[in-house]
Motif scaffolding. Structure first.
Motif: not given
Length: 482
Positions: A430-459
């Motif tokens: 029963d203890y195996w089912a109580k082990a923590p589950d993996f939940r991936f938290k992707p990059t937020s929209t704000a973070e992705r927008f921040s990463n794209a600003v520089s290449p958009i300005l270059k375009l």
């Protein structure tokens, strides 16, 4: 402006009458549509497969029988990198990077199972995705449709006639640009429609979808202006075609691959084998939890006894062996984190070099916008690795906690010799089912927008430079016509 619209209308009518041009435009639109549909279907199936694999893996872990907790530490588990909602538009580095991680105690494994390794080498050239069609194939078709737009007028002798009728060189260049731009829009339309549908299905991705659409709009506009400028500046259609084909080869094929190769040479990565050997050497220097005479763990034992005010580990209110396992895991995990930080820093430095080189190729800039918006870039992959390692540590420490708190030291020490003691060291399933589950938290929209600003300005800078070049082409065209 009115004359420019008339010229654009006449040029489009000429394309429609020319079966070759019409077939090319239709083929590109169909190819873009097929790429959007097939890529979306493929990524949806891949997303479903990974979710099913993760569910099955978790079920297998939880279905394990009663065992010693440390056996479960070495049994381990797998995690699969989830696929974002916009990955069907641009899979980014997903086909090249590993998507599956095996998590176990005392080790930090590499991500495995990439599409490129599992399929033919043709995938290294590029998958049929909307991103590949727009980055590579659309500029080539636009080149073949537009290279002779202005040189044709000079060759036929109609250029002087147009200029003598009141049409300015600026009107001519602008009209041809509008006509070729309409063709570029036809190529963009299916991709934009796909992004709109994805945004409707997942409203939280609307900003990212708009960012990707803006990037490709700028990219196609750059090619349109560049092709028209080359046609205005070249003395013949043949010369314009040769120049544009050379530029396409450099921008769309040579520069992306050359930039990646240069970055890997300037900031080389150690092989996994070399890294593992270095980690093992550093671990030996830090301490060995399996060696009762190890100085580090000897000091840990002394601190623990002093903390609880006892003189023997048998008098501790928990299983000291489990505490040693937890301390050893914490020690190795800190070392893993250090080496991962070094790896991530090198990979980010490589990525930054490629970003600097986007001044030589707008394809490099639009690729960064596309992958950042779709959540399939390096940062997303590093985020997956980092969160997977955090989950590995939490899972192993949960099991080490069971080892420390649920087992008696006497039974744990005698389990290899005493059958009954070995049975008592088995924890209920029963203890195996109580082990923590993996939940991936992707990059937020704000973070992705921040990463794209520089290449958009270059375009945008590329587009502004080509507007200037088109103006120079118009003046040169007028001077040659005199």
């Amino acid at each position: 402006m009115k004359r420019a619209r008339l010229i654009a209308r006449a040029e489009l009518a000429l394309m429609i009458r020319s079966r070759v041009a019409l077939i090319g435009v239709i083929a590109l639109a169909l190819l873009s549509t097929i790429a959007a549909a097939s890529s979306h279907a493929h990524m949806a199936q891949e997303r479903q497969n990974r979710l099913a694999n993760q569910t099955q893996t978790d079920a297998l872990f939880e279905a394990q029988p009663a065992r010693h907790p440390h056996r479960m530490v070495h049994y381990g588990s797998y995690v699969y990198r989830p696929i974002g909602s916009l990955a069907g538009f641009d899979p980014g580095i997903d086909p090249f990077s590993g998507t599956t991680l095996y998590l176990e105690g005392h080790r930090q494994n590499s991500a495995t199972i990439s599409a490129v390794r599992e399929n033919s080498s043709l995938m290294r050239f590029g998958q049929l995705t909307p991103a590949f069609v727009l980055q590579t194939l659309a500029p080539l078709l636009l080149t073949f449709l537009g290279f002779s737009m202005i040189t044709r007028e000079r060759t036929r002798g109609s250029l002087r006639l147009l200029l003598s009728s009141g049409v300015t060189p600026r009107d001519l260049v602008l009209g041809k640009t509008l006509a070729l731009g309409a063709v570029g829009f036809a190529a963009l339309a299916p991709a934009w429609l796909a992004l709109i549908l994805m945004a409707i299905a997942m409203p939280s991705e609307a900003v990212a979808a708009a960012m990707i659409g803006l990037g490709y709009g700028l990219y196609v506009a750059i090619w349109v202006l560049g092709i028209v400028s080359a046609s205005a500046l070249a003395r013949s259609g043949q010369a314009a075609l040769l120049i544009l084909i050379g530029i396409w080869c450099f921008v769309a094929i040579i520069a992306p691959r050359g930039a990646a190769e240069l970055a890997s040479r300037l900031m080389p990565l150690d092989t996994r084998a070399a890294t593992d050997l270095r980690i093992q050497a550093e671990l030996r220097e830090l301490g060995d939890s399996h060696n009762p005479d190890d100085p580090f763990f000897g000091a840990f034992k002394a601190r623990t006894l002093a903390q609880y005010g006892v003189t023997k580990i048998e008098d501790l209110p928990f299983n000291f062996r489990g505490a040693v396992s937890a301390e050893g895991e914490a020690l190795t995990s800190r070392l893993f984190d250090k080496h991962f930080a070094d790896l991530a820093a090198t990979q980010r430095a490589q990525s930054q070099i490629v970003s600097y080189l986007s001044i030589l190729s707008p394809a490099l800039a639009v690729r960064r916008v596309s992958m950042a918006g779709a959540g399939t870039d390096l940062e997303t992959h590093l985020r997956f690795l980092q969160q997977s390692e955090a989950h590995r540590f939490a899972m192993v420490q949960y099991l080490n906690g069971l080892h420390r708190d649920k087992l008696k030291l006497a039974d744990d020490a005698a389990r290899s010799k005493d059958r009954q003691a070995e049975q008592r060291t088995r924890i209920a399933a029963d203890y195996w089912a109580k082990a923590p589950d993996f939940r991936f938290k992707p990059t937020s929209t704000a973070e992705r927008f921040s990463n794209a600003v520089s290449p958009i300005l270059k375009l945008a800078a590329w587009l502004a430079a080509l507007v200037v070049l088109a103006g120079f082409g118009a003046r040169t065209l007028g001077a040659r016509a005199l």
